[in-house]
Design an enzyme around this catalytic site. Structure first.
Site, short mmCIF file in Angstrom:
data_model
loop_
_atom_site.label_atom_id
_atom_site.label_comp_id
_atom_site.label_asym_id
_atom_site.label_seq_id
_atom_site.Cartn_x
_atom_site.Cartn_y
_atom_site.Cartn_z
N THR A 169 0.87 -1.19 0.00
CA THR A 169 0.00 0.00 0.00
C THR A 169 0.90 1.23 0.00
O THR A 169 2.01 1.19 0.55
CB THR A 169 -0.87 -0.01 1.28
OG1 THR A 169 -1.79 -1.08 1.18
CG2 THR A 169 -1.61 1.30 1.49
N THR A 219 -0.45 1.63 7.10
CA THR A 219 -0.31 0.50 6.19
C THR A 219 -0.12 -0.76 7.00
O THR A 219 0.44 -0.70 8.10
CB THR A 219 0.84 0.70 5.19
OG1 THR A 219 0.97 -0.49 4.40
CG2 THR A 219 2.17 0.97 5.89
N GLY A 222 -5.10 -4.28 7.66
CA GLY A 222 -6.14 -3.26 7.71
C GLY A 222 -7.15 -3.46 8.81
O GLY A 222 -7.57 -2.49 9.47
N1 ASP Z 1 -3.89 -1.79 4.93
C1 ASP Z 1 -4.14 -2.33 3.60
C2 ASP Z 1 -5.42 -3.09 3.61
O1 ASP Z 1 -5.73 -3.72 4.60
C3 ASP Z 1 -3.04 -3.22 3.13
C4 ASP Z 1 -1.64 -2.68 3.27
O2 ASP Z 1 -1.43 -1.64 3.86
O3 ASP Z 1 -0.71 -3.28 2.76
O4 ASP Z 1 -6.10 -3.08 2.62
#
Ligand code: ASP
Length: 300
Positions: A169, A219, A222
């Site tokens: 992300t 990030t 989530g």
């Molecule tokens: N936080 C993001 C999600 O859960 C994924 C990530 O940050 O890599 O969609």
């Protein structure tokens, strides 16, 4: 303790970006560092030319969406049915106004779509078919298949057994020369996610938040960041007198206490920057108010 002083250095901009918090393998280390450095430079150039924090974070995120090394825009993870579904959030701290896009399938740069929503509509969040329709109306749509790259198709074909932690992300937060703050974030979400799954990224207060005092974006896993509305927690801590670095540590400690993992970046209206993560790596790059660039991927 409250954060009531006026900014001392509001004429000097500052920016920090990240490119995901996970066990980034050595083979992808260099690519991640190059990607975040390119993005932070694009954002900083806009700020130096008196551009807004909103423009800076939007363009920094576009730069990373267009870089297939990250799980955002082209090159994103595929969902359980083999499709790309993208989420993005942009927020203007001075107006407390957001543009949030969830599960859009036909847009290469969902952060641009989120910005259009922020500027053109009273509505602050659009998902699924509504987001696809808005992408077409804004001339920001593409063929959904053009977002799928061979690396991700192969990974998807290998099936569920091979799933590794989410990652890649992208996010950016900035303070501009007028003392205004903004955040932006974009993701393909988690690998093999359920159709329609939204993580923290597009959720205001979870994956990102910006006020007149501070901006934050997260990030990682989530669902953990959603449990504690992590980005709003970070901004509240700063309004209560924490420094961005202390707030970042506090949020990640809370994430750790619920067995979550990931990272957060924070900036306040003094231009102070903080970041923290409890994964083995997080790619980040920042340019502070004195103009110095710092980048890294390993814990200090
Ligand atoms: N936080 C993001 C999600 O859960 C994924 C990530 O940050 O890599 O969609």
């Amino acid at each position: 303790m409250t954060h009531t002083n006026s900014p001392q250095n509001s004429s000097n901009p500052a920016i920090i970006v990240h490119g995901g918090s996970w066990s980034i393998p050595d083979s992808l280390r260099e690519g991640h560092l190059v990607g975040v450095i390119n993005a932070v430079k694009i954002g900083y150039q806009i700020l130096q030319q008196q551009g807004s924090a909103l423009d800076a974070v939007e363009n920094a995120v576009v730069c990373m969406e267009d870089d297939p090394i990250f799980d955002a825009g082209i090159g994103s993870f595929l969902n359980e049915e083999g499709h790309v579904e993208l989420d993005a959030l942009i927020m203007d701290g001075s107006r407390l106004k957001s543009g949030a896009i969830g599960a859009v399938q036909n847009c290469k740069n969902p952060i641009n779509l989120a910005r259009k929503l922020l500027e053109k509509k009273d509505t602050m969040m659009l998902v699924g078919s509504g987001a696809n329709k808005f992408a077409k109306a804004m001339n920001l749509s593409c063929d959904p298949k053009s977002l799928i790259i061979p690396r991700e198709l192969d990974r998807w074909k290998q099936g569920r057994e091979d799933i590794f932690t989410p990652g890649g992300t992208v996010g950016a937060i900035a303070l501009d020369t007028k003392g205004k703050l903004a955040m932006a974030s974009s993701t393909g979400g988690s690998q093999y996610k359920m159709v329609g799954r939204l993580g923290d990224t597009p959720l205001i207060g979870c994956g990102g938040y910006a006020s007149a005092v501070a901006a934050a974006t997260t990030t990682g896993h989530g669902e953990s960041f959603m449990k504690i509305t992590a980005s709003k927690m970070a901004v509240d801590l700063i309004e209560d007198g924490f420094s961005p670095q202390a707030a970042a540590k506090e949020v990640i400690e809370k994430i750790r206490s619920i067995n979550g993992y990931g990272g957060i970046i924070i900036i306040d209206n003094f231009g102070r920057i903080g970041y923290s993560f409890n994964t083995s790596r997080m790619a980040y790059a920042l340019i502070s108010q004195d103009g110095s660039l710092e980048s890294g991927i390993d814990p200090k």
